[in-house]
Design a protein around this motif. Structure first.
Motif, PDB file in Angstrom:
ATOM      1  N   GLU A  44       0.845  -1.194   0.000  1.00  0.00           N
ATOM      2  CA  GLU A  44       0.000   0.000   0.000  1.00  0.00           C
ATOM      3  C   GLU A  44       0.884   1.249   0.000  1.00  0.00           C
ATOM      4  O   GLU A  44       2.016   1.211   0.485  1.00  0.00           O
ATOM      5  CB  GLU A  44      -0.894  -0.003   1.244  1.00  0.00           C
ATOM      6  CG  GLU A  44      -2.057   0.957   1.143  1.00  0.00           C
ATOM      7  CD  GLU A  44      -2.836   1.047   2.447  1.00  0.00           C
ATOM      8  OE1 GLU A  44      -2.422   0.456   3.444  1.00  0.00           O
ATOM      9  OE2 GLU A  44      -3.864   1.723   2.438  1.00  0.00           O
ATOM     10  N   ASP A  45       0.342   2.357  -0.502  1.00  0.00           N
ATOM     11  CA  ASP A  45       1.068   3.638  -0.543  1.00  0.00           C
ATOM     12  C   ASP A  45       2.457   3.476  -1.144  1.00  0.00           C
ATOM     13  O   ASP A  45       3.444   3.964  -0.609  1.00  0.00           O
ATOM     14  CB  ASP A  45       1.206   4.230   0.869  1.00  0.00           C
ATOM     15  CG  ASP A  45      -0.149   4.566   1.462  1.00  0.00           C
ATOM     16  OD1 ASP A  45      -1.066   4.816   0.669  1.00  0.00           O
ATOM     17  OD2 ASP A  45      -0.284   4.570   2.698  1.00  0.00           O
ATOM     18  N   GLY A  62       0.926   3.868  -5.639  1.00  0.00           N
ATOM     19  CA  GLY A  62      -0.338   3.438  -5.021  1.00  0.00           C
ATOM     20  C   GLY A  62      -0.360   2.003  -4.569  1.00  0.00           C
ATOM     21  O   GLY A  62       0.613   1.490  -4.035  1.00  0.00           O
ATOM     22  N   LEU A  63      -1.485   1.341  -4.818  1.00  0.00           N
ATOM     23  CA  LEU A  63      -1.700  -0.012  -4.281  1.00  0.00           C
ATOM     24  C   LEU A  63      -1.264  -1.059  -5.300  1.00  0.00           C
ATOM     25  O   LEU A  63      -1.718  -1.068  -6.435  1.00  0.00           O
ATOM     26  CB  LEU A  63      -3.183  -0.167  -3.942  1.00  0.00           C
ATOM     27  CG  LEU A  63      -3.643  -1.448  -3.257  1.00  0.00           C
ATOM     28  CD1 LEU A  63      -2.869  -1.710  -1.991  1.00  0.00           C
ATOM     29  CD2 LEU A  63      -5.139  -1.373  -2.951  1.00  0.00           C
TER      30      LEU A  63
ATOM     31  N   ARG B  70      -1.811  -3.306 -10.515  1.00  0.00           N
ATOM     32  CA  ARG B  70      -2.041  -2.089  -9.730  1.00  0.00           C
ATOM     33  C   ARG B  70      -3.535  -1.837  -9.670  1.00  0.00           C
ATOM     34  O   ARG B  70      -4.192  -1.785 -10.697  1.00  0.00           O
ATOM     35  CB  ARG B  70      -1.326  -0.896 -10.363  1.00  0.00           C
ATOM     36  CG  ARG B  70       0.158  -0.892 -10.064  1.00  0.00           C
ATOM     37  CD  ARG B  70       0.836   0.250 -10.745  1.00  0.00           C
ATOM     38  NE  ARG B  70       0.321   1.547 -10.294  1.00  0.00           N
ATOM     39  CZ  ARG B  70       0.635   2.697 -10.896  1.00  0.00           C
ATOM     40  NH1 ARG B  70       1.405   2.706 -11.938  1.00  0.00           N
ATOM     41  NH2 ARG B  70       0.151   3.822 -10.425  1.00  0.00           N
ATOM     42  N   ASP B  73      -6.345   2.741  -4.994  1.00  0.00           N
ATOM     43  CA  ASP B  73      -5.947   2.845  -3.590  1.00  0.00           C
ATOM     44  C   ASP B  73      -7.125   2.666  -2.646  1.00  0.00           C
ATOM     45  O   ASP B  73      -6.975   2.174  -1.527  1.00  0.00           O
ATOM     46  CB  ASP B  73      -5.345   4.231  -3.318  1.00  0.00           C
ATOM     47  CG  ASP B  73      -4.142   4.500  -4.179  1.00  0.00           C
ATOM     48  OD1 ASP B  73      -3.612   3.519  -4.735  1.00  0.00           O
ATOM     49  OD2 ASP B  73      -3.742   5.662  -4.290  1.00  0.00           O
TER      50      ASP B  73
END
Lengths: 133, 124
Positions: A44-45, A62-63, B70, B73
């Motif tokens: 994450e981040d 990002g993720l 990806r 988030d």
């Protein structure tokens, strides 16, 4: 966490979870199937970092969900110690061309090396493809 | 939240898939399985050098060729919330008929552990 991938990318992020392929809870089964440790990761981040001499640059990513086979290295970062290392952060756009050039020369060198190993030293061609780290 | 359950939760969400050869696929996840095989819809495929693009209506990617995915988030937060809700709901239901109990969760049964400790440590 720092993760280095087989293509040479360096990712910094927070490890949120992982699984473990090839490992099972049954003790007897584990003896029969040697565990291939291939942990898929959730980061994450995440930021991607590139380095050139005494400078580094970051780019937000990002993720991530990373397939375990592509991981070369996974390590915890001591954030306090990291502050003591005198690296200068610069803008991604400034550093990227340098980084690209560096990667390109490295690739070229590896290609020449494996070519010589194959032609003159009797090594086989397989193995090592896609390793940019 | 295991990686593959996160992938399951990402259904209908946009994602970027990079293959081991560097090609990338941008699209919405349609379906996936436990091998990480996936199908995407409305896909933009990009070559490793980023110079050529294709648009695909739908595509299938074999899990073993994937380098990474990806995902948005916000997905992790959404999943966490969902899990919390599910857990609370489960607790509420159990609490109703375990009246007066001192919490449902006790120590795991002891016997099993001592049984396992008799195996050579490399087996564990």
């Amino acid at each position: 966490m720092l993760v280095i991938l087989r293509d040479g990318r360096k990712l910094h992020g927070v490890l949120r979870s992982y699984d473990q392929f090839g490992e099972c809870s049954d003790a007897k089964l584990q003896v029969e199937f040697t565990p291939v440790s291939q942990a898929n990761l959730v980061l994450e981040d995440t930021v991607e970092r590139i380095y050139h001499e005494n400078a580094f640059a970051e780019s937000w990513r990002g993720l991530y969900l990373i397939r375990g086979e592509n991981v070369v290295l996974l390590g915890e970062i001591d954030l306090d110690q990291e502050d003591e290392i005198p690296l200068q952060q610069v803008d991604w756009n400034i550093l990227e061309p340098y980084h690209k050039k560096e990667a390109e020369t490295k690739k070229q060198r590896e290609e020449t090396k494996s070519h010589i190993l194959y032609e003159k030293k009797g090594f086989c061609k397989e193995g090592g493809e896609g390793d940019g780290y | 939240m295991l990686p593959l359950s996160l992938l399951n939760a990402a259904q209908n969400k946009p994602m970027l898939v990079e293959l081991k050869n560097g090609e990338t696929f941008n699209g919405h996840l349609v379906n996936c399985d436990n091998f990480m095989n996936i199908t995407l819809r409305e896909v933009y495929q990009t070559t490793a050098d980023g110079e050529r693009f294709w648009k695909l209506k739908e595509c299938y990617i074999r899990g073993s060729t994937i380098k990474y995915l990806r995902v948005p988030d916000t997905l992790l937060d959404a999943v966490k919330e969902e899990q919390n809700r599910a857990r609370d709901a489960g607790r509420g239901a159990r609490g109703a008929h375990v009246s007066g109990g001192r919490g449902g969760r006790g120590a795991p049964p002891r016997g099993r552990r001592s049984w396992r400790s008799r195996w050579p440590s490399t087996w564990r």
